[in-house]
Design a protein around this motif. Structure first.
Motif, PDB file in Angstrom:
ATOM      1  N   GLU A  61      -9.148  73.392 -33.095  1.00  0.00           N
ATOM      2  CA  GLU A  61      -8.906  74.318 -32.017  1.00  0.00           C
ATOM      3  C   GLU A  61      -9.029  75.647 -32.458  1.00  0.00           C
ATOM      4  O   GLU A  61      -9.417  76.339 -31.636  1.00  0.00           O
ATOM      5  N   ASN A  62      -8.811  75.984 -33.747  1.00  0.00           N
ATOM      6  CA  ASN A  62      -9.170  77.199 -34.287  1.00  0.00           C
ATOM      7  C   ASN A  62     -10.673  77.681 -34.510  1.00  0.00           C
ATOM      8  O   ASN A  62     -10.830  78.791 -35.141  1.00  0.00           O
ATOM      9  N   GLY A  63     -11.462  76.646 -34.290  1.00  0.00           N
ATOM     10  CA  GLY A  63     -12.838  76.890 -34.392  1.00  0.00           C
ATOM     11  C   GLY A  63     -13.654  76.650 -35.759  1.00  0.00           C
ATOM     12  O   GLY A  63     -14.765  76.545 -35.831  1.00  0.00           O
ATOM     13  N   ALA A  64     -12.762  75.846 -36.554  1.00  0.00           N
ATOM     14  CA  ALA A  64     -13.233  75.518 -37.982  1.00  0.00           C
ATOM     15  C   ALA A  64     -13.957  73.964 -37.888  1.00  0.00           C
ATOM     16  O   ALA A  64     -13.106  73.369 -36.808  1.00  0.00           O
ATOM     17  N   GLY A  65     -14.861  73.875 -38.524  1.00  0.00           N
ATOM     18  CA  GLY A  65     -15.382  72.461 -38.387  1.00  0.00           C
ATOM     19  C   GLY A  65     -16.215  71.951 -39.254  1.00  0.00           C
ATOM     20  O   GLY A  65     -16.854  72.822 -39.986  1.00  0.00           O
ATOM     21  N   THR A  66     -16.898  70.610 -39.251  1.00  0.00           N
ATOM     22  CA  THR A  66     -17.972  70.201 -40.006  1.00  0.00           C
ATOM     23  C   THR A  66     -18.727  69.342 -39.237  1.00  0.00           C
ATOM     24  O   THR A  66     -18.516  68.863 -38.265  1.00  0.00           O
ATOM     25  N   MET A  67     -20.048  69.339 -39.788  1.00  0.00           N
ATOM     26  CA  MET A  67     -21.200  68.505 -39.360  1.00  0.00           C
ATOM     27  C   MET A  67     -21.689  67.826 -40.319  1.00  0.00           C
ATOM     28  O   MET A  67     -22.131  68.190 -41.323  1.00  0.00           O
ATOM     29  N   ILE A  68     -21.912  66.559 -40.116  1.00  0.00           N
ATOM     30  CA  ILE A  68     -22.458  65.735 -41.327  1.00  0.00           C
ATOM     31  C   ILE A  68     -23.684  65.237 -40.902  1.00  0.00           C
ATOM     32  O   ILE A  68     -23.885  64.397 -39.924  1.00  0.00           O
ATOM     33  N   LEU A  69     -24.684  65.296 -41.741  1.00  0.00           N
ATOM     34  CA  LEU A  69     -26.138  65.217 -41.305  1.00  0.00           C
ATOM     35  C   LEU A  69     -26.938  64.370 -42.287  1.00  0.00           C
ATOM     36  O   LEU A  69     -26.650  64.345 -43.559  1.00  0.00           O
ATOM     37  N   ASN A  70     -27.785  63.313 -41.678  1.00  0.00           N
ATOM     38  CA  ASN A  70     -28.860  62.742 -42.887  1.00  0.00           C
ATOM     39  C   ASN A  70     -29.916  63.333 -42.504  1.00  0.00           C
ATOM     40  O   ASN A  70     -30.393  63.435 -41.420  1.00  0.00           O
ATOM     41  N   LEU A  71     -30.677  63.687 -43.607  1.00  0.00           N
ATOM     42  CA  LEU A  71     -31.948  64.166 -43.563  1.00  0.00           C
ATOM     43  C   LEU A  71     -32.980  63.423 -44.137  1.00  0.00           C
ATOM     44  O   LEU A  71     -32.697  62.344 -45.091  1.00  0.00           O
ATOM     45  N   ILE A  72     -34.287  63.215 -43.600  1.00  0.00           N
ATOM     46  CA  ILE A  72     -35.454  62.369 -44.092  1.00  0.00           C
ATOM     47  C   ILE A  72     -35.497  62.809 -45.474  1.00  0.00           C
ATOM     48  O   ILE A  72     -35.525  64.043 -45.856  1.00  0.00           O
ATOM     49  N   ALA A  73     -35.779  61.859 -46.516  1.00  0.00           N
ATOM     50  CA  ALA A  73     -36.215  62.276 -47.913  1.00  0.00           C
ATOM     51  C   ALA A  73     -34.942  63.052 -48.778  1.00  0.00           C
ATOM     52  O   ALA A  73     -35.055  63.447 -49.483  1.00  0.00           O
ATOM     53  N   ASN A  74     -33.815  62.522 -48.061  1.00  0.00           N
ATOM     54  CA  ASN A  74     -32.441  63.084 -48.860  1.00  0.00           C
ATOM     55  C   ASN A  74     -31.418  61.878 -48.937  1.00  0.00           C
ATOM     56  O   ASN A  74     -30.945  61.413 -47.758  1.00  0.00           O
TER      57      ASN A  74
END
Length: 178
Positions: free
Chosen positions: A142-155
């Motif tokens: 709610e305070n605007g903090a957050g995380t995004m978990i990504l998969n990248l090709i070749a990583n």
């Protein structure tokens, strides 16, 4: 003569594979809270002259509970029809919600009236290329903090992006790049 044949074949391939997002509706998912509604609708990609391998358009829309008309948040074209991921539409509270699919993310902080869209294809990744299964998870407080978990090709390692402004902008935890 050969140039004319090549030009004709090129035009037919272009026209034959031209697609429209006016294909048949496959499915719809709606989520709502006390203030607004988010809808994701999947349409089969309509190809003219029998183009190859039709995918699907995913149309994300919103409206407040008193509105009649839907407003588009973003449209995503996937090369193959896949089910809508219910986790890709989340409400944080009555004013904040976010949606994501593949490399697209959008957030509202004013009850669905306006949306900020983040396109991962435009993000300057140094550790790989973004692909269809990119966004694995998003968590937003709610305070605007957050995380995004990504998969990248070749990583092999997931990439963690962080935000302090509801995901309007993201910082790569590994490189510090915005």
């Amino acid at each position: 003569m050969y140039i004319r044949i090549l030009l004709t074949v090129g035009i037919l391939c272009f026209v034959g594979c031209y697609s429209s997002r006016s294909g048949d509706q496959i499915s719809t998912l709606k989520k709502k809270n006390d203030s607004f509604i988010v809808r994701a609708t999947v349409f089969r990609q309509k190809l003219y002259f029998g183009g190859a391998l039709a995918g699907a358009y995913y149309v994300f829309e919103t409206k407040t509970n008193d509105e009649q008309d839907w407003r588009e948040i973003f449209v995503f074209l996937h090369d193959a029809p896949i089910p809508i991921d219910e986790e890709g539409i989340q409400f944080v509270n009555d004013r904040v919600a976010y949606v994501y699919m593949s490399w697209m993310y959008a957030v509202t902080t004013d009850g669905g009236k306006t949306w900020s869209v983040w396109n991962g294809l435009k993000y300057p990744f140094e550790r790989g290329r973004i692909g269809y299964n990119a966004i694995q998870n998003v968590e937003l407080l709610e305070n605007g903090a957050g995380t995004m978990i990504l998969n990248l090709i070749a990583n092999d390692e997931p990439v963690v992006l962080r935000t302090k402004n509801f995901g309007i902008s993201w910082t790569d935890e590994g490189t510090g790049r915005k």
